[in-house]
Every structure is written in structure tokens, then in C-alpha cells.
Design a protein around this motif. Structure first.
Motif, PDB file in Angstrom:
ATOM      1  N   VAL A 382       0.842  -1.197   0.000  1.00 30.70           N
ATOM      2  CA  VAL A 382       0.000   0.000   0.000  1.00 30.70           C
ATOM      3  C   VAL A 382       0.880   1.251   0.000  1.00 30.70           C
ATOM      4  O   VAL A 382       1.859   1.338   0.762  1.00 30.70           O
ATOM      5  N   ASN A 383       0.525   2.234  -0.864  1.00 33.15           N
ATOM      6  CA  ASN A 383       1.237   3.522  -0.939  1.00 33.15           C
ATOM      7  C   ASN A 383       2.744   3.328  -1.117  1.00 33.15           C
ATOM      8  O   ASN A 383       3.555   4.073  -0.552  1.00 33.15           O
ATOM      9  N   PHE A 384       3.105   2.354  -1.922  1.00 32.72           N
ATOM     10  CA  PHE A 384       4.527   2.056  -2.078  1.00 32.72           C
ATOM     11  C   PHE A 384       5.261   3.151  -2.853  1.00 32.72           C
ATOM     12  O   PHE A 384       6.442   3.396  -2.622  1.00 32.72           O
ATOM     13  N   THR A 385       4.551   3.821  -3.752  1.00 35.34           N
ATOM     14  CA  THR A 385       5.199   4.882  -4.532  1.00 35.34           C
ATOM     15  C   THR A 385       5.684   6.006  -3.618  1.00 35.34           C
ATOM     16  O   THR A 385       6.835   6.468  -3.719  1.00 35.34           O
ATOM     17  N   ASP A 386       4.808   6.456  -2.689  1.00 33.25           N
ATOM     18  CA  ASP A 386       5.224   7.490  -1.748  1.00 33.25           C
ATOM     19  C   ASP A 386       6.334   6.994  -0.839  1.00 33.25           C
ATOM     20  O   ASP A 386       7.287   7.714  -0.534  1.00 33.25           O
ATOM     21  N   PHE A 387       6.206   5.765  -0.403  1.00 37.62           N
ATOM     22  CA  PHE A 387       7.211   5.180   0.487  1.00 37.62           C
ATOM     23  C   PHE A 387       8.573   5.113  -0.204  1.00 37.62           C
ATOM     24  O   PHE A 387       9.605   5.427   0.403  1.00 37.62           O
ATOM     25  N   SER A 388       8.594   4.706  -1.472  1.00 35.82           N
ATOM     26  CA  SER A 388       9.859   4.534  -2.181  1.00 35.82           C
ATOM     27  C   SER A 388      10.577   5.847  -2.417  1.00 35.82           C
ATOM     28  O   SER A 388      11.803   5.871  -2.579  1.00 35.82           O
ATOM     29  N   SER A 389       9.832   6.953  -2.446  1.00 41.47           N
ATOM     30  CA  SER A 389      10.471   8.255  -2.674  1.00 41.47           C
ATOM     31  C   SER A 389      11.373   8.656  -1.516  1.00 41.47           C
ATOM     32  O   SER A 389      12.223   9.534  -1.663  1.00 41.47           O
ATOM     33  N   ARG A 390      11.188   8.020  -0.351  1.00 34.97           N
ATOM     34  CA  ARG A 390      11.985   8.345   0.819  1.00 34.97           C
ATOM     35  C   ARG A 390      13.163   7.383   1.019  1.00 34.97           C
ATOM     36  O   ARG A 390      13.859   7.453   2.029  1.00 34.97           O
ATOM     37  N   LYS A 391      13.370   6.481   0.069  1.00 32.21           N
ATOM     38  CA  LYS A 391      14.428   5.480   0.195  1.00 32.21           C
ATOM     39  C   LYS A 391      15.389   5.565  -0.990  1.00 32.21           C
ATOM     40  O   LYS A 391      15.009   5.969  -2.094  1.00 32.21           O
ATOM     41  N   THR A 392      16.637   5.171  -0.744  1.00 32.43           N
ATOM     42  CA  THR A 392      17.588   5.045  -1.857  1.00 32.43           C
ATOM     43  C   THR A 392      17.242   3.776  -2.637  1.00 32.43           C
ATOM     44  O   THR A 392      16.597   2.853  -2.108  1.00 32.43           O
ATOM     45  N   PRO A 393      17.671   3.685  -3.908  1.00 32.22           N
ATOM     46  CA  PRO A 393      17.399   2.460  -4.689  1.00 32.22           C
ATOM     47  C   PRO A 393      17.884   1.198  -3.996  1.00 32.22           C
ATOM     48  O   PRO A 393      17.197   0.176  -3.996  1.00 32.22           O
ATOM     49  N   LEU A 394      19.077   1.253  -3.390  1.00 35.87           N
ATOM     50  CA  LEU A 394      19.611   0.062  -2.730  1.00 35.87           C
ATOM     51  C   LEU A 394      18.761  -0.322  -1.531  1.00 35.87           C
ATOM     52  O   LEU A 394      18.461  -1.506  -1.309  1.00 35.87           O
ATOM     53  N   GLU A 395      18.348   0.652  -0.732  1.00 36.59           N
ATOM     54  CA  GLU A 395      17.493   0.373   0.421  1.00 36.59           C
ATOM     55  C   GLU A 395      16.172  -0.227  -0.018  1.00 36.59           C
ATOM     56  O   GLU A 395      15.637  -1.157   0.607  1.00 36.59           O
ATOM     57  N   LEU A 396      15.642   0.295  -1.132  1.00 32.84           N
ATOM     58  CA  LEU A 396      14.358  -0.186  -1.637  1.00 32.84           C
ATOM     59  C   LEU A 396      14.455  -1.641  -2.093  1.00 32.84           C
ATOM     60  O   LEU A 396      13.588  -2.472  -1.796  1.00 32.84           O
ATOM     61  N   VAL A 397      15.531  -1.958  -2.807  1.00 34.10           N
ATOM     62  CA  VAL A 397      15.708  -3.331  -3.301  1.00 34.10           C
ATOM     63  C   VAL A 397      15.882  -4.294  -2.135  1.00 34.10           C
ATOM     64  O   VAL A 397      15.307  -5.396  -2.121  1.00 34.10           O
ATOM     65  N   LYS A 398      16.679  -3.908  -1.127  1.00 36.41           N
ATOM     66  CA  LYS A 398      16.882  -4.781   0.025  1.00 36.41           C
ATOM     67  C   LYS A 398      15.568  -5.021   0.766  1.00 36.41           C
ATOM     68  O   LYS A 398      15.282  -6.137   1.220  1.00 36.41           O
ATOM     69  N   LEU A 399      14.752  -3.981   0.891  1.00 30.96           N
ATOM     70  CA  LEU A 399      13.473  -4.114   1.594  1.00 30.96           C
ATOM     71  C   LEU A 399      12.528  -5.050   0.840  1.00 30.96           C
ATOM     72  O   LEU A 399      11.913  -5.951   1.424  1.00 30.96           O
ATOM     73  N   LEU A 400      12.417  -4.848  -0.480  1.00 26.31           N
ATOM     74  CA  LEU A 400      11.548  -5.731  -1.281  1.00 26.31           C
ATOM     75  C   LEU A 400      12.054  -7.168  -1.244  1.00 26.31           C
ATOM     76  O   LEU A 400      11.260  -8.118  -1.184  1.00 26.31           O
ATOM     77  N   ASP A 401      13.376  -7.335  -1.296  1.00 28.21           N
ATOM     78  CA  ASP A 401      13.946  -8.683  -1.256  1.00 28.21           C
ATOM     79  C   ASP A 401      13.584  -9.382   0.049  1.00 28.21           C
ATOM     80  O   ASP A 401      13.240 -10.568   0.048  1.00 28.21           O
ATOM     81  N   ARG A 402      13.642  -8.659   1.147  1.00 23.36           N
ATOM     82  CA  ARG A 402      13.312  -9.277   2.439  1.00 23.36           C
ATOM     83  C   ARG A 402      11.848  -9.691   2.483  1.00 23.36           C
ATOM     84  O   ARG A 402      11.514 -10.794   2.918  1.00 23.36           O
ATOM     85  N   ILE A 403      10.949  -8.795   2.042  1.00 22.61           N
ATOM     86  CA  ILE A 403       9.511  -9.096   2.102  1.00 22.61           C
ATOM     87  C   ILE A 403       9.160 -10.241   1.159  1.00 22.61           C
ATOM     88  O   ILE A 403       8.505 -11.220   1.546  1.00 22.61           O
ATOM     89  N   PHE A 404       9.620 -10.138  -0.095  1.00 22.21           N
ATOM     90  CA  PHE A 404       9.237 -11.156  -1.077  1.00 22.21           C
ATOM     91  C   PHE A 404       9.926 -12.498  -0.804  1.00 22.21           C
ATOM     92  O   PHE A 404       9.385 -13.548  -1.146  1.00 22.21           O
ATOM     93  N   SER A 405      11.105 -12.471  -0.188  1.00 23.99           N
ATOM     94  CA  SER A 405      11.747 -13.739   0.188  1.00 23.99           C
ATOM     95  C   SER A 405      10.914 -14.460   1.242  1.00 23.99           C
ATOM     96  O   SER A 405      10.781 -15.690   1.212  1.00 23.99           O
ATOM     97  N   GLU A 406      10.338 -13.701   2.173  1.00 23.78           N
ATOM     98  CA  GLU A 406       9.462 -14.301   3.180  1.00 23.78           C
ATOM     99  C   GLU A 406       8.217 -14.885   2.513  1.00 23.78           C
ATOM    100  O   GLU A 406       7.761 -15.973   2.871  1.00 23.78           O
ATOM    101  N   PHE A 407       7.673 -14.150   1.528  1.00 23.72           N
ATOM    102  CA  PHE A 407       6.512 -14.672   0.786  1.00 23.72           C
ATOM    103  C   PHE A 407       6.888 -15.951   0.030  1.00 23.72           C
ATOM    104  O   PHE A 407       6.086 -16.896  -0.054  1.00 23.72           O
ATOM    105  N   ASP A 408       8.105 -15.980  -0.539  1.00 25.08           N
ATOM    106  CA  ASP A 408       8.563 -17.184  -1.254  1.00 25.08           C
ATOM    107  C   ASP A 408       8.603 -18.389  -0.330  1.00 25.08           C
ATOM    108  O   ASP A 408       8.227 -19.508  -0.721  1.00 25.08           O
ATOM    109  N   LEU A 409       9.090 -18.188   0.893  1.00 22.24           N
ATOM    110  CA  LEU A 409       9.142 -19.293   1.857  1.00 22.24           C
ATOM    111  C   LEU A 409       7.743 -19.792   2.195  1.00 22.24           C
ATOM    112  O   LEU A 409       7.523 -21.003   2.357  1.00 22.24           O
TER     113      LEU A 409
END
Length: 556
Positions: A382-409
Motif C-alpha cells: 500500500v502507498n509504495f510509490t510514496d514510500f519509495s520516494s523516501r528510500k535510496t534504490p539500494l534500500e528499496l531493493v533490500k526491503l523488497l527482497d526481504r519481504i518477497f523472500s518471506e513470501f517465497d518461503l
């Protein structure tokens, strides 16, 4: 080397039988580059007449031919007194055990699976030519001795010795071919050599993975139990390049022989004391090389009694060492090929369901399956576009990787198939052919519902651990879809159909940290799960619809 000299005594002619011009071209180029003379035929009938005329040294025979299949052609050749001794290597895309077994039953000596691997083809061809010429050498010597039965006693002794050596080489070749792995190959070769040439103890030293030191290999031979203690001391040692007898042989790529260890200084042979305790007096170290001069191992032989230096005996050991080097090179090539295949399979399984990957391996080029009832889940942040504007690209990728890795498990836990991620959206499906739920009593839609609830729990834990305020919306629907693989490059497995579109729109019209489902999902799960009915929701393309929020499971 004995093997090389045998091969050079006769012009090597190889006959290729294959109805595929491309296969003939590839094989011809590979073999001609090694100096072989090539003859070809594109059918069994043409090959049968030509082979009896040419009498090649080796035949590479395809199984699937337009007139006579490879098995029947092999039978005809083996029934001919003129060409029955010519070894036949089958070549085929048929990799099943039954195909290989039949090939050996009709008289084949080896089997190469298409597509060809150049190193494998060359090693197998050279090995069979070696056996061929060794057999010819043995036959020639027998014929010569039969014609000259009045030779002097020394000539008779030479004959017996030559026959013994040739039989030993053939035995070694057969042992190497039958060995299940390299450990067994070392064990058997050391045993055969020690018993044939009267050594009391033998061991192998092999480079470690980094090729910085030599370690004592598990394969060894001991004539008597009292040599066990000497073996134990050997296992404690490790040699650097140029250090000790094994290290010096490894560095020089040349054999070393000491006829009396009692005269050898400790700096040259560091195990003099332990060898003396075991009663060992003579030592020979030889390198295991291939034609590229790569050292695969160092063999060290010991004897209790001084041995008379016999050049022929050592030449025989060197010939066996060369055979062993060729085997090790082939095994390494097979290992590298297996590693590459495993990498390819792993990569394919990361982007495709296992049953679909298997179908692609088996040659299917167009895959499209109708699935009568698939359970589809879409989720996005939810509201990921606004959220991503406050993060660096690297921080954003690490955050998505953590969430989606949990979903993968979670998807793995419930045996569901992740289809794809698009930005901050996640898609998973249950009910695909060949993929079963984690519990036999669980239906795909129930597994999807359980995963959705666990996703909300995972997001709650994520917020507590990180302090990040992120929520997800989830939509679930069941219905008929078409599933398949699209594209010629960078292909992907995807789902199409009205049910997919509806699940996506349920997600987009859901609320933060809510799981919105259709009446079809509610009807299947209301006896096991809690639901909250919503007011009518307008869904794009569907109008007003009854939907429900999935709230939790009913306690058993």
C-alpha cells in the motif's frame, strides 16, 4: 607412452553412420582435427557395403536410421567374419537406460549421447581405439608365435611376458570402465599393479581443490595387516609442491625410484623411519598425467625386498598411469558437464514450475494447459510509490527482497507456485498440474487462504522489527485459467484468463491489511475460515459484486 605408440602404428580410420548431415559434419570436424581419417554413410544399407570394403578401425553408429536401425546394422556387422572385430560406439539422443542396455547387448562397446560434447567424444574414441589396437597387437603376437614355434626359450619367455602385460593393460582398461567412482578406480588399479608386479604397498596422493598441497587419497593397497600403521602415518601427512617424494614427482612430472631407503636422507624422503619400521626398503613414485601434462595424482609403490630394475615393468606401470590419467580427465569433463547441467536445471526451476521445466527438457516447445480450477492470489504494498520516494534504490531493493523472500518461503511451505513479481506486486497460484498441497487434506484454495493469513502476520512482524509502516492488500479468486510458457528468449511461465484479471482487481479494490475474496472462495472455505461480508464493491469490467474479507481460521 605405450598407448601413444600403439595408436601411431596404423592410420586411424573412423566410419560415421548418421542420416543427419549436421551430425556428420560436427563429428567429422571434431575427429579430423585430431588427425583421424573419416569415412561416412547416411543409411544402414550404404554403410554395410562400405564398411566391409574400407574395414575401418572404429565405427560411430546412430540408432535411428531411415532403412536399417542401428541395432540391426550392428547385428549384421557382428555376424560378418570380415568386420566383426571392429568396435562400434552408438550415438543417439536416446538417453534411457533401456536404449543403452540394448546397444551393449547387440555388440556395442560404448554409447555417446547427443548433443555431443567434444571432450567426451574424443576420450571415448581414443579409449576404444586403444583397446582395438591392443587386441590387434595381442592377436599379431599370437600368430607370430604360432608360426615360429621353434624359437629359443628366451623368445618364449618374451612372448609370455608380452601377453601378460597386454592382458594386464586390458584388465586395467576394463576395470577403469567398470569403476563406479574414482575412489574405487584407485583402489582397484593399485591392487592389480601390486599383485602383478609384486609390490607390497601402494598409495595415491591427490591435489586438494586449490591445487596447493597433496593429500593422501583413500585408495591404497597393503599386502599384509602389519602395514596398517605405515598407512596411518601417511594419512597424517600433507605435501606442498616440491616437498617430499610425492611433492617432487608432482613438481617434476617425472618418476623417482630409490632401491634402498636406508641410504636416503630424511630431507629427501621424510618417512624413512616409518618405512623401516614397516620393513619397506624400495620406493617408486610416478605421476598420473594426461596428454596435456596435467598431474591428476601421484602413485607411490613400496617393496620389502630390493627389486631388480626391470624397464619393461616400469613401462607397464607408466602405461597404466596414462590410462588412469585419461580416465581422470574424462571423469573431470563429465563432472564439469554435470555441474553445468545442474546450474541450468537450478536456473530453470527458479523461473518455471518443476513439471513445466521437465516438459521443456523433454522437447516440448509450446506449452499451454487449461486448468479448470486454479486458486489465484495477488498482493501489493500500500502507498509504495510514496514510500519509495523516501528510500535510496539500494534500500528499496533490500526491503523488497526481504519481504518477497518471506513470501517465497510461505509459497514453498504450502506447495504453491510463485508466478511473478511486478514492482511491488506479488502473484502466487495453487492447483496447477503436478503441484500438490503441503497436506493431503488441504485443497489449493485452502492453501492459498492459509498463505494469505501468514502474509499478514509476516508483514506485522516486519513492521515491529523495522519500524517501517508498510501494509499489503490481497485479493483471491478461483476459476478457470490457461497456463503456459511464452517467448523464445527470457521466457516465463504465466496465467491468462478472466479469473486472473478478477483476482488482480480484487487486490486493487481491497483495503490495507485485508484479504478480499469472491463468493466462489467464500463458498469453498466458510466452514473452515472466518469471513466478513462487505457492501457491494464495484469491480472494473464486472460491475457490483459481493465480496468478503478473509479474517482467520476457525479453531478445530
Amino acid at each position: 607412452m605405450l598407448q601413444s605408440s600403439i595408436l601411431s602404428e596404423k592410420e586411424r580410420v573412423i566410419f560415421l553412420v548418421d542420416d543427419e548431415p549436421d551430425n556428420l559434419r560436427v563429428l567429422s570436424e571434431i575427429l579430423q582435427a585430431r588427425g583421424y581419417k573419416i569415412r561416412k554413410a547416411i543409411s544402414g544399407t550404404l554403410a554395410l557395403a562400405a564398411i566391409e570394403r574400407v574395414k575401418p578401425d572404429l565405427i560411430l553408429l546412430d540408432i535411428n536410421l531411415p532403412d536399417i536401425n542401428g541395432y540391426d546394422l550392428c547385428k549384421k556387422l557382428k555376424n560378418s567374419e570380415f568386420v566383426r572385430e571392429i568396435p562400434i560406439i552408438f550415438i543417439s539422443a536416446l538417453g534411457q537406460t533401456e536404449s543403452k542396455l540394448k546397444a551393449f547387448q547387440v555388440g556395442g562397446v560404448d554409447y555417446v549421447t547427443k548433443p555431443f560434447q567434444e571432450e567426451e567424444v574424443l576420450v571415448r574414441v581414443e579409449h576404444q581405439l586403444s583397446l582395438r589396437f591392443l587386441q590387434q597387437e595381442l592377436a599379431d603376437k599370437n600368430n607370430l608365435l604360432e608360426e615360429k614355434n621353434k624359437l629359443l626359450e628366451q623368445e618364449v619367455c618374451d612372448r609370455r611376458q608380452s601377453e601378460s602385460e597386454t592382458r594386464l593393460l586390458l584388465t586395467v582398461s576394463q576395470t577403469l570402465e567398470k569403476a563406479a567412482d574414482l575412489d574405487m578406480a584407485f583402489q582397484e588399479i593399485l591392487r592389480i599393479l601390486c599383485r602383478s608386479i609384486h609390490w607390497d604397498f601402494a598409495e595415491a596422493w591427490v591435489p586438494n581443490e586449490e591445487e596447493t598441497t597433496l593429500d593422501c587419497h583413500v585408495g591404497y593397497y597393503a599386502q599384509s595387516p602389519e602395514l596398517t600403521s605405515f598407512r596411518e602415518e601417511s594419512c597424517k601427512l600433507r605435501f606442498n609442491l616440491g616437498e617430499g617424494l610425492p611433492g617432487r614427482v608432482w613438481q617434476s612430472k617425472a618418476p623417482e625410484y630409490f632401491s634402498d631407503l636406508s641410504t636416503v636422507p630424511e630431507s629427501v624422503f621424510c618417512r624413512c623411519y616409518h618405512a623401516a619400521q614397516a620393513g619397506l626398503k624400495v620406493v617408486l613414485g610416478i605421476p598420473i598425467l594426461d596428454e596435456t601434462e596435467t598431474v591428476f595424482a601421484v602413485l607411490v609403490f613400496f617393496a620389502k625386498q630390493p627389486l631388480k630394475f626391470q624397464a619393461r615393468a616400469f613401462q607397464l606401470i607408466f602405461a597404466v598411469a596414462f590410462q588412469l590419467g585419461s580416465l581422470l580427465r574424462r571423469k573431470q569433463a563429465e563432472y564439469r558437464l554435470k555441474q553445468e547441467q545442474e546450474k541450468t536445471e537450478k536456473l530453470l526451476l527458479n523461473i518455471l514450475p518443476a513439471p513445466i521445466a521437465q516438459r521443456l527438457y523433454q522437447g516440448e516447445t509450446v506449452i499451454a494447459d487449461r486448468v479448470e480450477e486454479a486458486s489465484i492470489l495477488f498482493a501489493d504494498l500500500v502507498n509504495f510509490t510514496d514510500f519509495s520516494s523516501r528510500k535510496t534504490p539500494l534500500e528499496l531493493v533490500k526491503l523488497l527482497d526481504r519481504i518477497f523472500s518471506e513470501f517465497d518461503l510461505l509459497a514453498q511451505k504450502y506447495c504453491l507456485e510463485k508466478i511473478k513479481t511486478i514492482g511491488d506486486a506479488y502473484m502466487v497460484v495453487g492447483g496447477l498440474p503436478g503441484i500438490h498441497c503441503a497436506q493431503e487434506s488441504s485443497s489449493p484454495v485452502e492453501a492459498i487462504a492459509r498463505m494469505a493469513l501468514d502474509m499478514l502476520t509476516a508483514m506485522q512482524q516486519f513492521r515491529e522489527e523495522t519500524g517501517e509502516v508498510l501494509q499489503i492488500r490481497v485479493g483471491i479468486h478461483v476459476g478457470e485459467v490457461v497456463a503456459g510458457v511464452i517467448g523464445l528468449s527470457k521466457f516465463s511461465y504465466d496465467l491468462w484468463g478472466d479469473a486472473v484479471n478478477l483476482a488482480s482487481r480484487l487486490q486493487s479494490s481491497s483495503l490495507p491489511d485485508e484479504i478480499q475474496v469472491t463468493s466462489e472462495v467464500y463458498k469453498r472455505l466458510h466452514k473452515k475460515f472466518f469471513f466478513q461480508k462487505r457492501e457491494l464493491v464495484r469491480i472494473k469490467g464486472k460491475g457490483q459484486m459481493d465480496t468478503y474479507f478473509l479474517k482467520g481460521m476457525i479453531a478445530s
